[in-house]
Write a protein that holds these residues in place. Structure first.
Motif, mmCIF file in Angstrom:
data_model
loop_
_atom_site.group_PDB
_atom_site.id
_atom_site.type_symbol
_atom_site.label_atom_id
_atom_site.label_comp_id
_atom_site.label_asym_id
_atom_site.label_seq_id
_atom_site.Cartn_x
_atom_site.Cartn_y
_atom_site.Cartn_z
ATOM 1 N N ALA A 355 0.833 -1.065 -0.078
ATOM 2 C CA ALA A 355 -0.085 -0.009 0.103
ATOM 3 C C ALA A 355 0.896 1.315 -0.003
ATOM 4 O O ALA A 355 1.750 1.232 0.585
ATOM 5 N N GLN A 356 0.573 2.199 -0.717
ATOM 6 C CA GLN A 356 1.255 3.532 -0.905
ATOM 7 C C GLN A 356 0.804 4.532 -0.019
ATOM 8 O O GLN A 356 -0.422 4.775 0.171
ATOM 9 N N ASN A 357 1.661 5.508 0.509
ATOM 10 C CA ASN A 357 1.418 6.809 1.037
ATOM 11 C C ASN A 357 0.315 6.464 2.294
ATOM 12 O O ASN A 357 -0.496 7.024 2.415
ATOM 13 N N VAL A 358 0.616 5.448 3.243
ATOM 14 C CA VAL A 358 -0.007 5.106 4.249
ATOM 15 C C VAL A 358 0.230 6.166 5.124
ATOM 16 O O VAL A 358 1.219 6.721 5.381
ATOM 17 N N GLN A 359 -0.720 6.585 5.949
ATOM 18 C CA GLN A 359 -0.853 7.739 6.941
ATOM 19 C C GLN A 359 -0.560 7.059 8.287
ATOM 20 O O GLN A 359 -1.706 6.375 8.722
ATOM 21 N N TYR A 360 0.575 7.208 9.178
ATOM 22 C CA TYR A 360 0.742 6.722 10.329
ATOM 23 C C TYR A 360 0.621 7.913 11.507
ATOM 24 O O TYR A 360 0.616 9.126 11.058
ATOM 25 N N LEU A 361 0.384 7.470 12.598
ATOM 26 C CA LEU A 361 0.410 8.584 13.704
ATOM 27 C C LEU A 361 1.918 8.794 13.962
ATOM 28 O O LEU A 361 2.830 8.023 13.205
ATOM 29 N N PRO A 362 2.134 9.817 14.408
ATOM 30 C CA PRO A 362 3.626 10.076 14.600
ATOM 31 C C PRO A 362 4.522 9.158 15.226
ATOM 32 O O PRO A 362 4.027 8.106 16.101
ATOM 33 N N PRO A 363 5.824 8.931 14.906
ATOM 34 C CA PRO A 363 6.705 8.009 15.579
ATOM 35 C C PRO A 363 6.930 7.902 16.917
ATOM 36 O O PRO A 363 7.980 8.355 17.505
ATOM 37 N N LYS A 364 5.997 7.458 17.749
ATOM 38 C CA LYS A 364 6.166 7.292 19.167
ATOM 39 C C LYS A 364 5.298 6.226 19.604
ATOM 40 O O LYS A 364 4.688 5.518 19.254
ATOM 41 N N TRP A 365 6.044 5.634 20.961
ATOM 42 C CA TRP A 365 5.841 4.356 21.334
ATOM 43 C C TRP A 365 5.518 4.767 22.852
ATOM 44 O O TRP A 365 6.127 5.590 23.393
ATOM 45 N N CYS A 366 4.911 3.754 23.500
ATOM 46 C CA CYS A 366 4.754 3.757 25.094
ATOM 47 C C CYS A 366 5.393 2.349 25.636
ATOM 48 O O CYS A 366 5.192 1.395 25.039
ATOM 49 N N VAL A 367 6.361 2.674 26.565
ATOM 50 C CA VAL A 367 7.217 1.625 27.150
ATOM 51 C C VAL A 367 7.320 1.728 28.353
ATOM 52 O O VAL A 367 6.837 2.630 29.329
ATOM 53 N N TYR A 416 -1.338 2.163 23.894
ATOM 54 C CA TYR A 416 -1.418 3.550 23.482
ATOM 55 C C TYR A 416 -1.479 3.849 22.025
ATOM 56 O O TYR A 416 -2.135 4.747 21.846
ATOM 57 N N GLN A 417 -1.131 2.615 20.972
ATOM 58 C CA GLN A 417 -1.453 2.859 19.796
ATOM 59 C C GLN A 417 -2.849 2.731 19.546
ATOM 60 O O GLN A 417 -3.385 3.330 18.752
ATOM 61 N N GLN A 418 -3.592 1.751 20.220
ATOM 62 C CA GLN A 418 -5.085 1.587 20.081
ATOM 63 C C GLN A 418 -5.805 2.859 20.278
ATOM 64 O O GLN A 418 -6.742 3.274 19.811
ATOM 65 N N ASN A 419 -5.184 3.634 21.304
ATOM 66 C CA ASN A 419 -5.970 4.718 21.832
ATOM 67 C C ASN A 419 -5.601 6.221 20.899
ATOM 68 O O ASN A 419 -5.340 7.248 21.803
ATOM 69 N N ASP A 420 -4.848 5.857 19.930
ATOM 70 C CA ASP A 420 -4.269 7.125 19.097
ATOM 71 C C ASP A 420 -3.696 8.199 19.795
ATOM 72 O O ASP A 420 -3.584 9.281 19.837
ATOM 73 N N HIS A 421 -2.449 7.503 20.779
ATOM 74 C CA HIS A 421 -1.595 8.107 21.271
ATOM 75 C C HIS A 421 -2.041 9.333 22.416
ATOM 76 O O HIS A 421 -1.473 10.009 22.880
ATOM 77 N N CYS A 444 10.672 -8.948 16.542
ATOM 78 C CA CYS A 444 9.256 -8.304 17.391
ATOM 79 C C CYS A 444 9.006 -7.024 17.128
ATOM 80 O O CYS A 444 9.794 -6.156 17.255
ATOM 81 N N ARG A 445 7.995 -6.643 16.287
ATOM 82 C CA ARG A 445 7.608 -5.454 15.859
ATOM 83 C C ARG A 445 7.002 -4.465 16.802
ATOM 84 O O ARG A 445 5.772 -5.052 17.041
ATOM 85 N N PHE A 446 7.307 -3.453 17.395
ATOM 86 C CA PHE A 446 6.346 -2.466 18.107
ATOM 87 C C PHE A 446 5.775 -1.474 17.011
ATOM 88 O O PHE A 446 6.599 -0.691 16.766
ATOM 89 N N SER A 447 4.549 -1.739 16.528
ATOM 90 C CA SER A 447 4.203 -1.150 15.657
ATOM 91 C C SER A 447 3.442 0.492 16.192
ATOM 92 O O SER A 447 3.100 0.739 17.121
ATOM 93 N N VAL A 448 3.544 1.170 15.079
ATOM 94 C CA VAL A 448 2.706 2.617 15.276
ATOM 95 C C VAL A 448 1.512 2.660 14.397
ATOM 96 O O VAL A 448 1.597 1.873 13.239
ATOM 97 N N GLN A 449 0.333 3.046 15.027
ATOM 98 C CA GLN A 449 -0.707 2.530 14.456
ATOM 99 C C GLN A 449 -0.976 3.477 13.129
ATOM 100 O O GLN A 449 -0.170 4.499 13.052
ATOM 101 N N LEU A 450 -2.114 3.247 12.539
ATOM 102 C CA LEU A 450 -2.406 4.272 11.137
ATOM 103 C C LEU A 450 -3.307 5.376 11.821
ATOM 104 O O LEU A 450 -3.897 5.302 12.911
#
Ligand SMILES: *[C@@H]1O[C@H](CO)[C@@H](O)[C@H](O)[C@H]1NC(C)=O
Ligand SMILES: *[C@@H]1O[C@H](CO)[C@@H](O)[C@H](O)[C@H]1NC(C)=O
Ligand SMILES: *[C@@H]1O[C@H](CO)[C@@H](O)[C@H](O)[C@H]1NC(C)=O
Ligand SMILES: *[C@@H]1O[C@H](CO)[C@@H](O)[C@H](O)[C@H]1NC(C)=O
Ligand SMILES: *[C@@H]1O[C@H](CO)[C@@H](O)[C@H](O)[C@H]1NC(C)=O
Ligand SMILES: *[C@@H]1O[C@H](CO)[C@@H](O)[C@H](O)[C@H]1NC(C)=O
Ligand SMILES: *[C@@H]1O[C@H](CO)[C@@H](O)[C@H](O)[C@H]1NC(C)=O
Ligand SMILES: *[C@@H]1O[C@H](CO)[C@@H](O)[C@H](O)[C@H]1NC(C)=O
Length: 478
Positions: A355-367, A416-421, A444-450
């Protein structure tokens, strides 16, 4: 501009018709049980760029059908199990369902090529007991009548996707295949209905589940490996699990007198997480083996399927996992439309197109915040996992080896990703920490949501943020 558009349409149409005639009909299941579904327009682009000519849906979402309009992709629209009872009870309900979800898309220039209405999603699955079974055939008949009334009775076929557990052979011998005893009568009714209307029998074939549930089925036998030990049945020799299941089904159909019905394999695939041997490399071997097998059109199949739908197109993080953690990982693509392995639906290319030009949330994670006392942190992880998707850290998952407290971080991030950061969703009683450093390791991928905030369904959320901002501004003393 118009000329270029015309050429583009020509090119896409040519590509689609090519795949239909050469590979036999191979399509995909497009499910949307995801917290952040890829926008329908992106999914349709994904289908087109991979030369996928048929798609099976599980409902009739107008946003999805609008995105498919004018695409020339063959569509099976779905009726959720929850509607089956009311569709049996009332012809009027069936007529308005058909009006809203089928007829509408046959009018005007931008048609949706609806080929099937699938009544229920595997409503005969053993886990449902008799919840849906008594109402399925009545619902299918009412939908058929409603289609006929709308003059679509011959164009759109009514089908009922049957589950992998609807047929069996206790001895493992395909020639002794039969339907589950509690379904015998229903199957006779269903097959009578289908053959009367020249509709095919939709059924899931699952070498993965056979392998997962049956110690007698080896991995090599499931993966079409030539070196696998063959299974013998009378004078027939089975070299792979697919043929074994398929012929078991064919015998079941013959045993109730329907040996001529067309068979559509409505779901077949191999998951990539959540169970032993559910990995991307294994899935790749399985799908390549399956495609090569389908193209051969020989083998020991009693009657080859007229169509085959790979399950699934994308991973779905909200699917029910009562039958296994792998249920959320059937995708050929990850949730964001990125290929998991080397494979192709199309003779002309060797690779899947992402898929092209996919819009992600900013590159942030919760640890987890390692500077805090973590003695009670595991309870917080369990709370997160009750809502978020933790299937990858459970036994058999791709992240099951990251240990503690990495697995707690995984759970925190998932919520955190499920709740849009939202900052609150990374609080965890002060034990969470928002970071811009990607915590992913190895496989093991910690994903960033769409980022789904631009889709119309998120408008209330959007207003909510403004409201909060307004309240905040009002509360600031001037
Ligand atoms: C299905 O609907 C018909 C017509 O309303 C009704 O007579 C029948 O009892 C229903 N079937 C079941 C199993 O309830
Ligand atoms: C049409 O399908 C949608 C999506 O599955 C469903 O919500 C809606 O109720 C259906 N329309 C009718 C009239 O049943
Ligand atoms: C198990 O598999 C072998 C072949 O590998 C076959 O001969 C045997 O009949 C199978 N038994 C059952 C119960 O499926
Ligand atoms: C199912 O129906 C067929 C055909 O009527 C019959 O021969 C068979 O014995 C039945 N099987 C069961 C398990 O009831
Ligand atoms: C399949 O899974 C089992 C259990 O995790 C493992 O021992 C085996 O090596 C795996 N086989 C392959 C081919 O990945
Ligand atoms: C998941 O499926 C099982 C079995 O069908 C069912 O009992 C359960 O209620 C489902 N869970 C959810 C959250 O829908
Ligand atoms: C951990 O939980 C126990 C029992 O609820 C509590 O007494 C203790 O204070 C907690 N420890 C921390 C560091 O929060
Ligand atoms: C994290 O890993 C530890 C140690 O392997 C385990 O005891 C714990 O249950 C895991 N937690 C979760 C949420 O999976």
């Amino acid at each position: 501009m118009a000329g270029r558009l015309f050429l583009l349409i020509l090119a896409v149409t040519a590509e689609l018709s090519l795949t239909v005639t050469t590979a036999g009909a191979v399509g995909v299941n497009w499910g949307t049980e995801a917290s952040h579904p890829l926008p329908p327009s992106k999914v349709v682009e994904l289908l087109k760029s991979n030369g996928i000519a048929k798609v099976k849906l599980f409902d009739a979402d107008p946003k999805v059908l609008r995105a498919l309009s004018g695409s020339n992709i063959g569509v099976a629209v779905g009726i959720p199990n929850s509607m089956i009872k009311s569709l049996n009870a009332s012809r009027k309900v069936a007529e308005s369902w058909v009006h809203d979800n089928v007829t509408r898309y046959f009018n005007g220039g931008n048609r949706v090529r609806i080929e099937y209405v699938a009544v229920g999603d595997e409503p005969f699955h053993q886990s449902y007991g008799n919840q849906y079974r008594p109402f399925v055939i009545g619902a299918a008949m009412n939908i058929q009548n409603a289609l006929a009334k709308a003059s679509l009775g011959s164009e759109v076929k009514v089908v009922v996707p049957s589950s992998f557990d609807s047929f069996l052979s206790e001895s493992g011998r395909p020639s002794l295949g039969h339907f589950r005893a509690d379904l015998n009568k229903t199957m006779i009714e269903l097959l009578s209905f289908l053959t009367k209307h020249h509709s095919p029998f939709f059924v899931t074939i699952s070498p993965f589940l056979s392998f997962h549930q049956n110690k007698n089925i080896s991995l090599d036998f499931s993966l079409f490996k030539e070196t696998a030990q063959a299974h013998k049945d009378r004078r027939k020799t089975y070299r792979n699990s697919y043929d074994l299941s398929y012929d078991t089904l064919a015998s079941a159909l013959s045993s109730i007198g329907f040996s001529d019905v067309d068979i559509v394999v409505s779901k077949i695939g191999w998951p990539t997480d959540g169970a032993a041997n559910a990995t991307s490399p294994t899935a790749e071997v399985f799908l390549k083996g399956l495609m090569a097998h389908l193209e051969k059109k020989t083998g020991s199949l009693l009657r080859p399927p007229v169509e085959t739908y790979i399950g699934s197109l994308l991973d779905e993080d909200q699917r029910n996992i009562s039958s296994g953690n792998f249920e959320r990982h059937w995708g050929v693509f990850t949730f964001d439309g990125q290929a998991k392995y080397g494979f192709s639906f199309n003779h002309n290319s060797k690779k899947l197109v992402n898929a092209q030009n996919v819009q992600y949330l900013p590159p942030k994670w919760c640890v987890v915040n390692n500077n805090k006392d973590l003695s009670n942190v595991s309870a917080k992880a369990l709370e997160a996992c009750a809502v978020a998707d933790c299937t990858s850290i459970l036994p058999g998952g791709t992240c099951s080896g990251i240990g503690w407290p990495g697995n707690v971080s995984y759970a925190f991030n998932s919520l955190y990703q499920q709740n849009d950061h939202s900052a609150e969703s990374c609080d965890f009683g002060g034990l969470g920490l928002i970071t811009t450093v990607d915590p992913s390791e190895d496989n093991c991928r910690f994903s960033v949501q769409l980022d789904t905030s631009h889709s119309s369904s998120q408008i209330p959320h959007f207003f909510q943020s403004w409201l909060l901002l307004l309240l905040f501004l009002l509360s600031v003393p001037f």
